[in-house]
Scaffold this motif. Structure first.
Motif, PDB file in Angstrom:
ATOM      1  N   GLU A 138       0.819  -1.216   0.000  1.00 42.13           N
ATOM      2  CA  GLU A 138       0.000   0.000   0.000  1.00 42.13           C
ATOM      3  C   GLU A 138       0.859   1.275   0.000  1.00 42.13           C
ATOM      4  O   GLU A 138       0.668   2.140  -0.869  1.00 42.13           O
ATOM      5  CB  GLU A 138      -0.981  -0.048   1.175  1.00 42.13           C
ATOM      6  N   PRO A 139       1.806   1.426   0.930  1.00 39.05           N
ATOM      7  CA  PRO A 139       2.674   2.609   0.813  1.00 39.05           C
ATOM      8  C   PRO A 139       3.545   2.575  -0.439  1.00 39.05           C
ATOM      9  O   PRO A 139       3.890   3.637  -0.980  1.00 39.05           O
ATOM     10  CB  PRO A 139       3.517   2.573   2.095  1.00 39.05           C
ATOM     11  N   ALA A 140       3.893   1.379  -0.930  1.00 38.94           N
ATOM     12  CA  ALA A 140       4.693   1.287  -2.160  1.00 38.94           C
ATOM     13  C   ALA A 140       3.927   1.845  -3.354  1.00 38.94           C
ATOM     14  O   ALA A 140       4.521   2.437  -4.266  1.00 38.94           O
ATOM     15  CB  ALA A 140       5.104  -0.157  -2.419  1.00 38.94           C
ATOM     16  N   TYR A 141       2.611   1.659  -3.362  1.00 36.29           N
ATOM     17  CA  TYR A 141       1.786   2.220  -4.437  1.00 36.29           C
ATOM     18  C   TYR A 141       1.900   3.748  -4.459  1.00 36.29           C
ATOM     19  O   TYR A 141       2.055   4.351  -5.530  1.00 36.29           O
ATOM     20  CB  TYR A 141       0.325   1.804  -4.244  1.00 36.29           C
ATOM     21  N   VAL A 142       1.856   4.365  -3.284  1.00 37.99           N
ATOM     22  CA  VAL A 142       1.952   5.835  -3.215  1.00 37.99           C
ATOM     23  C   VAL A 142       3.335   6.293  -3.667  1.00 37.99           C
ATOM     24  O   VAL A 142       3.466   7.308  -4.359  1.00 37.99           O
ATOM     25  CB  VAL A 142       1.627   6.334  -1.794  1.00 37.99           C
ATOM     26  N   MET A 143       4.371   5.540  -3.305  1.00 35.78           N
ATOM     27  CA  MET A 143       5.707   5.879  -3.798  1.00 35.78           C
ATOM     28  C   MET A 143       5.750   5.803  -5.325  1.00 35.78           C
ATOM     29  O   MET A 143       6.414   6.613  -5.981  1.00 35.78           O
ATOM     30  CB  MET A 143       6.765   4.945  -3.214  1.00 35.78           C
ATOM     31  N   GLY A 144       5.024   4.837  -5.888  1.00 31.29           N
ATOM     32  CA  GLY A 144       4.947   4.748  -7.342  1.00 31.29           C
ATOM     33  C   GLY A 144       4.313   5.986  -7.959  1.00 31.29           C
ATOM     34  O   GLY A 144       4.722   6.426  -9.046  1.00 31.29           O
ATOM     35  N   VAL A 254       8.380  -0.447   7.173  1.00 32.85           N
ATOM     36  CA  VAL A 254       7.690  -1.657   7.626  1.00 32.85           C
ATOM     37  C   VAL A 254       7.643  -1.658   9.145  1.00 32.85           C
ATOM     38  O   VAL A 254       8.668  -1.479   9.810  1.00 32.85           O
ATOM     39  CB  VAL A 254       8.403  -2.920   7.105  1.00 32.85           C
ATOM     40  N   LYS A 255       6.459  -1.862   9.673  1.00 27.07           N
ATOM     41  CA  LYS A 255       6.274  -1.961  11.114  1.00 27.07           C
ATOM     42  C   LYS A 255       5.694  -3.345  11.429  1.00 27.07           C
ATOM     43  O   LYS A 255       4.561  -3.646  11.069  1.00 27.07           O
ATOM     44  CB  LYS A 255       5.354  -0.848  11.621  1.00 27.07           C
ATOM     45  N   TRP A 256       6.495  -4.131  12.119  1.00 26.83           N
ATOM     46  CA  TRP A 256       6.074  -5.473  12.521  1.00 26.83           C
ATOM     47  C   TRP A 256       5.204  -5.441  13.782  1.00 26.83           C
ATOM     48  O   TRP A 256       4.729  -6.492  14.238  1.00 26.83           O
ATOM     49  CB  TRP A 256       7.299  -6.323  12.823  1.00 26.83           C
ATOM     50  N   ASP A 257       5.004  -4.264  14.340  1.00 25.67           N
ATOM     51  CA  ASP A 257       4.341  -4.144  15.643  1.00 25.67           C
ATOM     52  C   ASP A 257       3.028  -4.918  15.738  1.00 25.67           C
ATOM     53  O   ASP A 257       2.833  -5.686  16.699  1.00 25.67           O
ATOM     54  CB  ASP A 257       4.111  -2.671  15.991  1.00 25.67           C
ATOM     55  N   PRO A 258       2.077  -4.742  14.786  1.00 21.80           N
ATOM     56  CA  PRO A 258       0.825  -5.494  14.940  1.00 21.80           C
ATOM     57  C   PRO A 258       1.010  -6.993  14.833  1.00 21.80           C
ATOM     58  O   PRO A 258       0.291  -7.765  15.495  1.00 21.80           O
ATOM     59  CB  PRO A 258      -0.060  -4.945  13.816  1.00 21.80           C
ATOM     60  N   LYS A 284      -0.992 -14.638   8.726  1.00 18.66           N
ATOM     61  CA  LYS A 284      -1.662 -13.483   9.302  1.00 18.66           C
ATOM     62  C   LYS A 284      -0.921 -12.222   8.875  1.00 18.66           C
ATOM     63  O   LYS A 284       0.301 -12.132   9.014  1.00 18.66           O
ATOM     64  CB  LYS A 284      -1.663 -13.583  10.831  1.00 18.66           C
ATOM     65  N   TRP A 285      -1.664 -11.248   8.335  1.00 19.00           N
ATOM     66  CA  TRP A 285      -1.034  -9.980   7.979  1.00 19.00           C
ATOM     67  C   TRP A 285      -1.981  -8.836   8.289  1.00 19.00           C
ATOM     68  O   TRP A 285      -3.188  -9.024   8.460  1.00 19.00           O
ATOM     69  CB  TRP A 285      -0.594  -9.966   6.515  1.00 19.00           C
ATOM     70  N   PHE A 286      -1.411  -7.635   8.376  1.00 20.81           N
ATOM     71  CA  PHE A 286      -2.164  -6.453   8.751  1.00 20.81           C
ATOM     72  C   PHE A 286      -1.962  -5.363   7.699  1.00 20.81           C
ATOM     73  O   PHE A 286      -0.849  -5.150   7.216  1.00 20.81           O
ATOM     74  CB  PHE A 286      -1.704  -5.942  10.117  1.00 20.81           C
ATOM     75  N   PRO A 287      -3.025  -4.641   7.338  1.00 20.10           N
ATOM     76  CA  PRO A 287      -2.907  -3.572   6.338  1.00 20.10           C
ATOM     77  C   PRO A 287      -2.341  -2.290   6.933  1.00 20.10           C
ATOM     78  O   PRO A 287      -2.143  -2.168   8.153  1.00 20.10           O
ATOM     79  CB  PRO A 287      -4.359  -3.372   5.888  1.00 20.10           C
ATOM     80  N   TRP A 288      -2.108  -1.340   6.051  1.00 17.89           N
ATOM     81  CA  TRP A 288      -1.585  -0.031   6.449  1.00 17.89           C
ATOM     82  C   TRP A 288      -2.477   0.612   7.506  1.00 17.89           C
ATOM     83  O   TRP A 288      -1.993   1.240   8.461  1.00 17.89           O
ATOM     84  CB  TRP A 288      -1.506   0.845   5.201  1.00 17.89           C
ATOM     85  N   SER A 289      -3.782   0.457   7.358  1.00 16.71           N
ATOM     86  CA  SER A 289      -4.736   1.085   8.278  1.00 16.71           C
ATOM     87  C   SER A 289      -4.613   0.559   9.703  1.00 16.71           C
ATOM     88  O   SER A 289      -5.091   1.186  10.644  1.00 16.71           O
ATOM     89  CB  SER A 289      -6.168   0.869   7.777  1.00 16.71           C
ATOM     90  N   GLU A 290      -3.968  -0.592   9.875  1.00 16.19           N
ATOM     91  CA  GLU A 290      -3.817  -1.187  11.204  1.00 16.19           C
ATOM     92  C   GLU A 290      -2.386  -1.083  11.723  1.00 16.19           C
ATOM     93  O   GLU A 290      -1.977  -1.819  12.617  1.00 16.19           O
ATOM     94  CB  GLU A 290      -4.294  -2.639  11.183  1.00 16.19           C
ATOM     95  N   GLY A 291      -1.631  -0.150  11.145  1.00 11.80           N
ATOM     96  CA  GLY A 291      -0.322   0.169  11.701  1.00 11.80           C
ATOM     97  C   GLY A 291       0.834  -0.676  11.220  1.00 11.80           C
ATOM     98  O   GLY A 291       1.872  -0.740  11.886  1.00 11.80           O
ATOM     99  N   SER A 292       0.687  -1.306  10.055  1.00 13.42           N
ATOM    100  CA  SER A 292       1.752  -2.201   9.581  1.00 13.42           C
ATOM    101  C   SER A 292       2.866  -1.485   8.831  1.00 13.42           C
ATOM    102  O   SER A 292       3.833  -2.138   8.416  1.00 13.42           O
ATOM    103  CB  SER A 292       1.159  -3.275   8.666  1.00 13.42           C
ATOM    104  N   GLY A 293       2.738  -0.189   8.643  1.00  8.30           N
ATOM    105  CA  GLY A 293       3.786   0.505   7.905  1.00  8.30           C
ATOM    106  C   GLY A 293       3.569   1.998   7.881  1.00  8.30           C
ATOM    107  O   GLY A 293       2.692   2.538   8.565  1.00  8.30           O
ATOM    108  N   GLU A 318      -4.708   8.691   2.536  1.00  6.48           N
ATOM    109  CA  GLU A 318      -5.928   8.752   3.350  1.00  6.48           C
ATOM    110  C   GLU A 318      -7.001   7.825   2.806  1.00  6.48           C
ATOM    111  O   GLU A 318      -7.707   7.146   3.575  1.00  6.48           O
ATOM    112  CB  GLU A 318      -6.431  10.190   3.410  1.00  6.48           C
ATOM    113  N   ALA A 319      -7.125   7.768   1.475  1.00  2.00           N
ATOM    114  CA  ALA A 319      -8.138   6.906   0.861  1.00  2.00           C
ATOM    115  C   ALA A 319      -7.841   5.430   1.112  1.00  2.00           C
ATOM    116  O   ALA A 319      -8.760   4.621   1.321  1.00  2.00           O
ATOM    117  CB  ALA A 319      -8.212   7.180  -0.640  1.00  2.00           C
ATOM    118  N   ILE A 320      -6.571   5.054   1.099  1.00  2.00           N
ATOM    119  CA  ILE A 320      -6.192   3.662   1.382  1.00  2.00           C
ATOM    120  C   ILE A 320      -6.499   3.325   2.833  1.00  2.00           C
ATOM    121  O   ILE A 320      -7.091   2.276   3.141  1.00  2.00           O
ATOM    122  CB  ILE A 320      -4.696   3.432   1.070  1.00  2.00           C
ATOM    123  N   LYS A 321      -6.130   4.222   3.723  1.00  2.00           N
ATOM    124  CA  LYS A 321      -6.296   3.940   5.150  1.00  2.00           C
ATOM    125  C   LYS A 321      -7.752   3.884   5.572  1.00  2.00           C
ATOM    126  O   LYS A 321      -8.118   3.130   6.475  1.00  2.00           O
ATOM    127  CB  LYS A 321      -5.542   4.987   5.980  1.00  2.00           C
TER     128      LYS A 321
END
Length: 337
Positions: A138-144, A254-258, A284-293, A318-321
């Motif tokens: 998701e953040p990689a898309y914005v970098m693109g 990348v945030k492994w926290d969740p 198990k994985w978590f999206p950007w909206s749940e603090g994964s990056g 904002e739209a992704i989150k």
């Protein structure tokens, strides 16, 4: 009557004592072995260690958490996992990459130990073997989007380690973000076939620049050529702007926290309910909206980026989150054009 009341009071006292015992037996400490596929200086490992440090400071469930690391574990993975497990001191053996073969060989021998494997190259084992996946697409898309808007040659590139699902997803999203804002973009793709080799990475960067690329997603951790040639490069896993202040446009964080918190929650649940470990068969994985990056723009580049491009990136984030925009999770091998 008095005998009945006395018996009831005795039973209540017994229940209270048992409940007190159960509460007293709740764990207060957690010992984790962090098993790393490369050295801590590599971006992937740095992101893991940074995330673990944040979790340690947060003390989930009030736990005092101790983590010890072994670096550069790959062909010797089974021996490293076994050595930790045999001590009987470690609650969780947390691997940061594809350790499925080692874990499958050991999980049943050490049923009281929680094993963790990460990312592509694994498969579900269930029981005490947990599988997490880090997706930073998701953040990689914005970098693109930045790359597509900022390129002058309409040639962008990506340089990565191996064609693995947890790198492919980011590259495909990066290319898609660029194409969505600039249909004229052509993409170059190079895999250096090594987890960490700055020489190969710099050679690949030079080759892509020679082929016209002026915006490159550098996923293999070497930015010397980016700095020398002063093109736009993008970092991943950690903020690379301190490493390459002239060339880094932005970095995915990348945030492994969740994921780490979820693993600890699963361990806590098993230990406080006397239940067996019951790992799902799917990762198990978590999206950007749940603090994964996160996405961090280099302050040195902010003045170079047009205001409308910065606004576009912020709006997309904002739209992704908030769920308005979905970014495809494409884990197929990216191809050059």
């Amino acid at each position: 009557m008095l005998k009945t009341v006395g018996l009831a009071l005795a039973m209540l006292a017994g229940l209270s004592f048992a409940a007190g015992d159960a509460f007293a037996e709740e764990p207060t400490k957690l010992k984790i072995a962090g098993i790393l596929s490369a050295g801590k200086e590599a971006p992937w490992e740095t992101s893991f260690v940074n995330s673990m440090n944040r979790v340690i400071a947060a003390k989930p469930h009030g736990l005092d958490i101790e983590v010890n690391y072994t670096e550069n574990v790959y062909d010797n993975a089974e021996q490293v996992f076994r050595t930790y497990a045999q001590t009987g001191e470690y609650d969780i053996l947390f691997g940061d990459t594809a350790y499925v073969d080692a874990i499958e060989a050991l999980k049943d021998e050490f049923p009281e130990t929680m094993f963790v494997m990460s990312g592509s190259g694994n498969h579900g084992l269930g029981g005490n073997a947990y599988w997490i996946f880090i997706h930073a697409h998701e953040p990689a898309y914005v970098m693109g989007q930045f790359a597509g808007k900022l390129t002058k040659s309409n040639v962008i590139g990506a340089i990565s380690t191996f064609p693995a699902e947890d790198t492919n997803d980011q590259i495909n999203a990066f290319f898609q973000g660029a194409r969505d804002v600039n249909p004229e973009v052509k993409a170059k793709m190079t895999f250096i076939q090594s987890w960490f080799d700055p020489t190969k990475s710099n050679e690949a960067t030079s080759a892509q620049i020679a082929a016209g690329a002026d915006m490159i997603y550098q996923m293999s951790g070497a930015f010397e050529v980016c700095e020398e040639r002063q093109i736009g490069c993008f970092g991943n896993y950690v903020d690379m702007s301190k490493v390459a202040p002239k060339s880094i446009v932005a970095s995915t964080i990348v945030k492994w926290d969740p994921h780490i918190n979820w693993i600890i929650d699963q361990w806590w649940k098993a230990k406080t309910t006397d239940a067996e470990f019951d790992a799902p068969m799917k990762p198990k994985w978590f999206p950007w909206s749940e603090g994964s990056g996160d996405l961090v723009v280099n302050p040195a580049w902010k003045d170079k980026i047009p205001a409308d491009v910065l606004a576009l990136a912020k709006k997309t984030e904002e739209a992704i989150k908030n769920g308005e925009k979905k970014i495809e999770l494409d884990m197929s091998e990216p191809k050059a054009e």
